[in-house]
Scaffold this active site. Sequence first.
Site, PDB file in Angstrom:
ATOM      1  N   LYS A   1      31.057  57.959  29.955  1.00 12.75           N
ATOM      2  CA  LYS A   1      31.975  56.838  30.030  1.00 12.75           C
ATOM      3  C   LYS A   1      33.095  57.169  29.004  1.00 12.75           C
ATOM      4  CE  LYS A   1      32.414  52.398  31.761  1.00 12.75           C
ATOM      5  NZ  LYS A   1      31.877  51.845  32.943  1.00 12.75           N
TER       6      LYS A   1
ATOM      7  N   GLY B   1      32.636  33.919  38.068  1.00 12.20           N
ATOM      8  CA  GLY B   1      33.705  34.896  38.153  1.00 12.20           C
ATOM      9  C   GLY B   1      33.725  35.368  39.682  1.00 12.20           C
ATOM     10  N   VAL B   2      34.722  35.165  40.404  1.00  8.17           N
ATOM     11  CA  VAL B   2      35.027  35.361  41.679  1.00  8.17           C
ATOM     12  C   VAL B   2      36.132  36.411  42.011  1.00  8.17           C
ATOM     13  CG1 VAL B   2      33.940  33.498  42.662  1.00  8.17           C
ATOM     14  CG2 VAL B   2      36.320  32.808  42.161  1.00  8.17           C
ATOM     15  N   GLY B   3      36.204  37.223  41.232  1.00 13.22           N
ATOM     16  CA  GLY B   3      37.130  38.487  41.453  1.00 13.22           C
ATOM     17  C   GLY B   3      36.631  39.452  42.563  1.00 13.22           C
TER      18      GLY B   3
HETATM   19  P1  NAD Z   1      37.564  41.229  38.302  1.00 14.90           P
HETATM   20  O1  NAD Z   1      38.225  41.290  37.044  1.00 14.90           O
HETATM   21  O2  NAD Z   1      38.044  41.508  39.648  1.00 14.90           O
HETATM   22  O3  NAD Z   1      36.791  39.499  38.363  1.00 14.90           O
HETATM   23  C1  NAD Z   1      36.446  39.050  37.181  1.00 14.90           C
HETATM   24  C2  NAD Z   1      36.576  37.441  37.470  1.00 14.90           C
HETATM   25  O4  NAD Z   1      36.114  36.830  36.271  1.00 14.90           O
HETATM   26  C3  NAD Z   1      37.988  37.244  37.429  1.00 14.90           C
HETATM   27  O5  NAD Z   1      38.380  36.356  38.595  1.00 14.90           O
HETATM   28  C4  NAD Z   1      38.294  36.366  36.069  1.00 14.90           C
HETATM   29  O6  NAD Z   1      39.253  35.310  36.092  1.00 14.90           O
HETATM   30  C5  NAD Z   1      36.836  35.702  35.889  1.00 14.90           C
HETATM   31  N1  NAD Z   1      36.518  35.264  34.479  1.00 14.90           N
HETATM   32  C6  NAD Z   1      36.659  36.158  33.339  1.00 14.90           C
HETATM   33  N2  NAD Z   1      35.911  35.422  32.456  1.00 14.90           N
HETATM   34  C7  NAD Z   1      35.499  34.156  33.048  1.00 14.90           C
HETATM   35  C8  NAD Z   1      34.665  33.313  32.467  1.00 14.90           C
HETATM   36  N3  NAD Z   1      34.399  33.038  31.168  1.00 14.90           N
HETATM   37  N4  NAD Z   1      34.286  32.141  33.284  1.00 14.90           N
HETATM   38  C9  NAD Z   1      34.516  32.353  34.707  1.00 14.90           C
HETATM   39  N5  NAD Z   1      35.292  33.509  35.291  1.00 14.90           N
HETATM   40  C10 NAD Z   1      35.708  34.253  34.296  1.00 14.90           C
HETATM   41  O7  NAD Z   1      36.162  42.077  37.965  1.00 14.90           O
HETATM   42  P2  NAD Z   1      35.031  42.578  39.066  1.00 14.90           P
HETATM   43  O8  NAD Z   1      35.456  44.232  39.268  1.00 14.90           O
HETATM   44  O9  NAD Z   1      34.876  41.654  40.265  1.00 14.90           O
HETATM   45  O10 NAD Z   1      33.849  42.969  38.129  1.00 14.90           O
HETATM   46  C11 NAD Z   1      32.952  41.713  37.571  1.00 14.90           C
HETATM   47  C12 NAD Z   1      31.883  41.936  36.712  1.00 14.90           C
HETATM   48  O11 NAD Z   1      31.079  43.168  37.301  1.00 14.90           O
HETATM   49  C13 NAD Z   1      32.490  42.837  35.489  1.00 14.90           C
HETATM   50  O12 NAD Z   1      31.395  42.602  34.336  1.00 14.90           O
HETATM   51  C14 NAD Z   1      32.270  44.392  35.757  1.00 14.90           C
HETATM   52  O13 NAD Z   1      31.989  45.240  34.592  1.00 14.90           O
HETATM   53  C15 NAD Z   1      31.001  44.417  36.621  1.00 14.90           C
HETATM   54  N6  NAD Z   1      30.671  45.541  37.653  1.00 14.90           N
HETATM   55  C16 NAD Z   1      31.839  45.779  38.763  1.00 14.90           C
HETATM   56  C17 NAD Z   1      31.638  46.588  39.444  1.00 14.90           C
HETATM   57  C18 NAD Z   1      32.347  46.899  40.679  1.00 14.90           C
HETATM   58  O14 NAD Z   1      32.169  47.679  41.539  1.00 14.90           O
HETATM   59  N7  NAD Z   1      33.764  46.243  40.511  1.00 14.90           N
HETATM   60  C19 NAD Z   1      30.368  47.377  39.277  1.00 14.90           C
HETATM   61  C20 NAD Z   1      29.677  47.258  38.339  1.00 14.90           C
HETATM   62  C21 NAD Z   1      29.796  46.326  37.541  1.00 14.90           C
END
Ligand code: NAD
Length: 367
Positions: free
Chosen positions: A86, A186-188
Amino acid sequence: MGDYPLMSVFDAREYTGHELILHCRLGDTGHHAIIAIHDSTLGPALGGCRMWPYATDDEALTDVLRLSRGMTYKNALADLPLGGGKSVIIGDPATDRSPELWIAFAESVAALGGRYWTAQDVGLDMEDVVSIARHTQWVGGFDRATGQGRDPSRMTALGILHGIRAAVAHRLGRDTLDGVSVLVQGVGHVGGLVCHHLKEAGARVLVSDLNAARAASLAEALDAEVVSADAAYDTEADVYSPCALGATLNEHTIPRLRVAIVAGAANNQLSVPEAAQWLASRDILYAPDYVMNAGGVIDVGREAIEGATQPDTEARVVGIYDRLMQIFEAAAASGRTTSEVADGIAHERIGHSPLAKKRGPPPPRSG
Ligand code: NAD
């Protein structure tokens, strides 16, 4: 020698025999990066680059040591010919990203000659990945034929769907998600796609996000229920799916949970390893995060290293269902936690326990 005590990297709490830790000055940008290769027994180390305004250098070091170790386990459990690594850049992604920064970072990655492959992580977007890929070949999640970055979220979300299916089958004895209630926190990028998959599969979807407008618009599109961010841990549902930040499973939240299953995408969900035992003692089935969320790295890693095709990759991501079933059944049969079983499979595959490689005592002084 000066008067300053020197804190050795090797004494850092998160150091577990990492193979290589490289501190890099990023040209004349005023920023620095740290690249960590945790274990490369299975192949070159692959793991994303995170950019974050760490308050101290120690905080950045802690993060890169912890995240690179997590990648060793994730890549091993996903049966990838890859080790764990990383990188972190200390800086604010909102203000500090620049072409010079990506060139300097790419040169640092290139200096390792393929021992470390980088990819997108928090703070970088796909355009940044493309910028880095212009200056080094050691980039996953970049399609050289089209010159475009590949967003891993789609495959990550597909893996989460099949992971939830496995947990529901094992814990609730149900073959489908029809009528199963799932609270997605978390609906990102990932969580949003997971909600769409769940809805299609007939689940009752509950959405929660600190960004209330994001939660509301998704809920409207999917006819889902909104749960306020504060109420997420107290809401009754079959499944809690953490898809926001890490460490949400801790001594404060676990006693509040009113679910049968925890199965989500967030990295490092357990605040401490003992949290797995706390969940088990409440009879809550925990699907280990690094098994659940491997879809993205299966996509990016296989494409980078093996030139795999998309349909083939999808089949591998769907295989997260079988991998989890194997873990759930072994945990039930042995009385170990699902985390212990998953770690054990990784150690077996790697041929040793990377966690056991903490620095030993210093040799006795002669004379
Ligand atoms: P993102 O930033 O697009 O979405 C995260 C969402 O969580 C955002 O909408 C944010 O407003 C919300 N959030 C943050 N803190 C919060 C809380 N306390 N309560 C409720 N909502 C909250 O991130 P992502 O790419 O969707 O990734 C989400 C998680 O999955 C992360 O932990 C990331 O490390 C993990 N992950 C992602 C991937 C990938 O392919 N993107 C792969 C493996 C792991």
